[in-house]
Design a protein around this motif. Structure first.
Motif, mmCIF file in Angstrom:
data_model
loop_
_atom_site.group_PDB
_atom_site.id
_atom_site.type_symbol
_atom_site.label_atom_id
_atom_site.label_comp_id
_atom_site.label_asym_id
_atom_site.label_seq_id
_atom_site.Cartn_x
_atom_site.Cartn_y
_atom_site.Cartn_z
ATOM 1 N N ASP A 77 40.917 13.733 43.691
ATOM 2 C CA ASP A 77 40.477 14.936 42.995
ATOM 3 C C ASP A 77 39.511 15.694 43.916
ATOM 4 O OD1 ASP A 77 39.825 16.846 41.146
ATOM 5 O OD2 ASP A 77 38.370 15.582 40.095
ATOM 6 N N TYR A 78 40.064 16.505 44.810
ATOM 7 C CA TYR A 78 39.250 17.178 45.816
ATOM 8 C C TYR A 78 38.624 18.455 45.275
ATOM 9 C CZ TYR A 78 41.857 14.339 49.205
ATOM 10 O OH TYR A 78 42.418 13.308 49.901
ATOM 11 N N GLU A 79 37.527 18.845 45.893
ATOM 12 C CA GLU A 79 37.069 20.222 45.733
ATOM 13 C C GLU A 79 37.611 21.002 46.931
ATOM 14 O OE1 GLU A 79 33.116 21.083 44.523
ATOM 15 O OE2 GLU A 79 33.490 23.243 44.603
ATOM 16 N N PHE A 80 38.616 21.812 46.690
ATOM 17 C CA PHE A 80 39.209 22.625 47.747
ATOM 18 C C PHE A 80 38.356 23.870 47.947
ATOM 19 C CE2 PHE A 80 43.444 20.855 46.188
ATOM 20 C CZ PHE A 80 43.559 19.951 47.237
ATOM 21 N N VAL A 81 38.073 24.201 49.202
ATOM 22 C CA VAL A 81 37.312 25.421 49.497
ATOM 23 C C VAL A 81 38.097 26.248 50.514
ATOM 24 C CG1 VAL A 81 35.177 26.344 50.484
ATOM 25 C CG2 VAL A 81 35.076 24.322 49.010
ATOM 26 N N LYS B 119 36.627 24.241 41.835
ATOM 27 C CA LYS B 119 35.630 23.715 40.891
ATOM 28 C C LYS B 119 34.557 24.759 40.601
ATOM 29 C CE LYS B 119 36.620 18.962 41.918
ATOM 30 N NZ LYS B 119 37.308 18.315 40.848
ATOM 31 N N GLY B 120 34.941 26.017 40.697
ATOM 32 C CA GLY B 120 34.050 27.069 40.203
ATOM 33 C C GLY B 120 33.252 27.839 41.234
ATOM 34 N N LEU B 121 33.297 27.431 42.491
ATOM 35 C CA LEU B 121 32.571 28.193 43.504
ATOM 36 C C LEU B 121 33.273 29.538 43.705
ATOM 37 C CD1 LEU B 121 30.280 27.788 45.785
ATOM 38 C CD2 LEU B 121 32.213 27.459 47.315
ATOM 39 N N ASP B 122 32.486 30.614 43.744
ATOM 40 C CA ASP B 122 33.065 31.936 43.982
ATOM 41 C C ASP B 122 31.946 32.798 44.532
ATOM 42 O OD1 ASP B 122 34.313 34.354 44.014
ATOM 43 O OD2 ASP B 122 34.945 34.344 41.927
ATOM 44 N N GLU C 224 25.516 21.734 45.406
ATOM 45 C CA GLU C 224 25.641 21.436 43.969
ATOM 46 C C GLU C 224 26.411 20.144 43.724
ATOM 47 O OE1 GLU C 224 26.611 24.312 45.334
ATOM 48 O OE2 GLU C 224 25.791 26.016 44.244
ATOM 49 N N ARG C 225 27.364 19.851 44.602
ATOM 50 C CA ARG C 225 28.183 18.664 44.377
ATOM 51 C C ARG C 225 28.117 17.778 45.610
ATOM 52 N NH1 ARG C 225 29.999 22.889 41.478
ATOM 53 N NH2 ARG C 225 30.993 23.836 43.270
#
Lengths: 430, 160
Positions: A209-213, A232-235, A262-263
């Motif tokens: 379950d990655y946080e893709f950026v 995961k909500g970064l914008d 944050e994470r």
């Protein structure tokens, strides 16, 4: 009696630069994972101080022989951001085109020369060539199509010299660009075949379950512009990068580990870009991806080889589109006036987002520079992959386990040369 | 019809100390042009290098080497006769090295019929470094050796 097993790879082959892997397994429990990056640090950020803003694209291009365009693009966009100008029209299109060339070169080199041997059980691509001569000949021809774009727009196929803040030193005539079309049309067909070929490779069943950026732009698959977003909500705007990301020094590596404040760790590169920008791909790329078994997102990093080939197809399509509609601009670069300011840019290097920040004085002399390459952003994620992957494959023989761990590292196409330009710079200055 | 053209390829990066050796050798050789000999400079990018090597006539390739020998040592390999040692010519920043380009060309039957490789053992490859003094001396020697080789080859090809 507890048994301790150590798997060490002292010199990782088929990655850019010098790195090593260290795994410690105690009584069938993984107790340590270290991706060690020991290539000497290169201090590029320090070299840049007191240099003129015009030098940034050419100095930073020297950080990497594989992705010099990424460095040039991040450098010129950051300087233009500082001076409050925006390059538009055909010059903007040419910048996308030169990036297409770099993606074509870099992706195909990694997919077939460096990563495919892992899946096919060969020591290297030379061994593949002995058994699949036509395939490798086509791969090399495909790569040359990328070289041709770089040579025409950049002046030469490696360490290009034609990119400048504000545009280019020289722009091509329409006929010159048209000369690339025939090879690109051939390349479009081959890219489809390449996706089909890699889609049949055996993939370990592994997802996280990655946080893709990645960058995201409302109208296009991203190269040079867009907001930095995540699943995961970064914008955020690129200028907010330092508010959300930080680099941490770890003892075992010459490269800093980048994390989201944050994470924690996050994932940059083709799989993140694809998963966050699927909608912007041309129909042919979406169709081929679907045929290859990919959904609109992908969380199996071993399948990044398929996505590299899908992105190669996109790059060829995009190059053809740009060439078809190109009108030579009146001037090769826009005029600009330096001013004291800080400029930010993030562009999509083949391996993921590449962040540049420069503070310049009123004459455009660089006071401070910060560069965060994609490999240092992925380094912690690579280690986390191994923390998850190794326990599931503990029963394999050591050589097989080592092989698969190396393969897992290569999922990220790590560019260690890029990642090691910092290390204790403040301490050295004492 | 003249004999086949001989191609001399210097490989390297002039901003990384001893890595410039191949380029500097070729630049010195160029100062005394020989008929039927052409000189090329290459960065080491493998596909471009494979194209440069794709010649009907003999090819001489010069590059810097890191093989744990004494700095300034000149290695000579007849690459048309034997495979290159695995760790030879891998000091490029590219994954797909000069060694790989030669061996890939061999696997694809694209190697020139005669390929001689001169490797100049270097010791400092950091960005911005100067060429070390052992390598400066080796460059002079390599120029002499290659010149001798060229005279033999041009003699052979004019006899052919």
């Amino acid at each position: 009696m507890k048994k301790t097993k150590i798997i060490k790879v002292d010199y990782l082959a088929r990655v850019e630069g010098e790195g090593a892997l260290y795994l410690k397994i105690k009584d069938k429990e993984l107790t340590d994972v270290k991706l060690k990056i020991f290539e000497p640090p290169r201090f590029f950020e320090a070299f840049l101080r007191d240099r003129d803003y015009t030098e940034a694209p050419d100095i930073t291009a020297r950080i990497c022989g594989i992705c010099p365009i990424a460095y040039q693009m991040s450098a010129v966009h950051a300087m233009e951001n500082a001076f409050g100008v925006q390059v538009t029209g055909p010059l903007r299109e040419l910048r996308r085109l030169i990036y297409c060339g770099e993606w074509i070169e870099s992706h195909i080199l990694h997919a077939f020369m460096l990563h495919a041997p892992d899946f096919l059980g060969y020591q290297d691509a030379i061994q593949i060539a002995k058994d699949h001569k036509e395939l490798i000949e086509n791969v090399l021809r495909f790569k040359k199509t990328g070289n041709e774009i770089l040579t025409l727009l950049g002046g030469r196929e490696i360490h290009p010299i034609n990119v400048k803040v504000g545009g280019f030193y020289r722009v091509p005539h329409r006929e010159e660009l048209k000369s690339l079309q025939d090879n690109l049309k051939w390349a479009r067909d081959f890219a489809v075949e390449a996706v089909k070929f890699v889609a049949k490779l055996p993939f370990p069943d592994f997802e996280r379950d990655y946080e893709f950026v990645a960058l995201q732009h409302p109208d296009e698959y991203p190269f040079n512009e867009g907001r930095i977003v995540s699943n995961k909500g970064l914008d955020i705007d690129v200028s907010q990068y330092d508010d959300h990301f930080e680099e941490q020094h770890v003892k075992h590596s010459n490269a800093l580990h980048s994390v989201l404040k944050e994470r924690d760790s996050y994932f940059v590169g083709p799989m993140a870009r694809y998963s966050l920008n699927y909608d912007q791909l041309p129909k042919v790329a979406k169709d081929v991806a679907k045929e290859a078994g990919l959904g609109e997102t992908c969380s199996n990093p071993f399948k990044s080889i398929i996505i590299r080939c899908v992105e190669s197809l996109f790059a060829v399509e995009e190059a053809l589109r740009i060439i078809e509609s190109y009108e030579m601009p009146d001037q090769p670069a826009i005029a600009l006036e330096p001013r004291a300011a800080t400029g930010y840019a993030c562009t999509e290097a083949p391996r993921g987002i590449l962040y540049h920040r420069y503070r310049v004085d009123e004459k455009g002399i660089i006071q401070d520079a910060k560069i965060v390459p994609p490999t240092s952003q992925n380094q912690k994620t690579i280690e986390n992959d191994l923390w998850a992957f190794v326990p599931e494959h503990m029963d394999q023989a050591d050589d097989q386990l080592q092989w698969q761990c190396e393969q897992a590292i290569r999922n990220y196409d790590p560019c260690i040369s890029c990642a090691t330009h910092f290390l204790k710079l403040n301490v050295d200055r004492g | 019809m003249e004999g086949e053209t001989i191609t001399v390829i210097g490989v390297g990066n002039e901003f990384r100390g001893d890595d410039a050796a191949g380029l500097l050798v070729v630049r010195q050789l160029k100062e005394k042009p020989l008929p039927g000999v052409k000189f090329l400079e290459q960065s080491g990018e493998a596909t471009a290098l494979m194209d440069a090597m794709d010649q009907t006539g003999p090819v001489i390739l010069v590059d810097a080497v890191q093989s744990n020998a004494k700095a300034g040592t000149i290695h000579r390999y007849d690459a048309s006769e034997q495979s290159m040692p695995a760790q030879f010519l891998r000091c490029s920043t590219h994954n797909f090295s000069v060694h790989d380009a030669i061996e890939m060309a061999r696997a694809l039957d694209k190697l020139p019929l005669r390929l001689m490789v001169f490797g100049v053992e270097g010791s400092q490859f950091e960005p911005g470094a100067e060429v070390s003094s052992p390598v400066q001396g080796a460059i002079v020697k390599a120029v002499r050796q290659i010149n001798k080789e060229l005279q033999t080859l041009t003699g052979e090809s004019s006899d052919a």
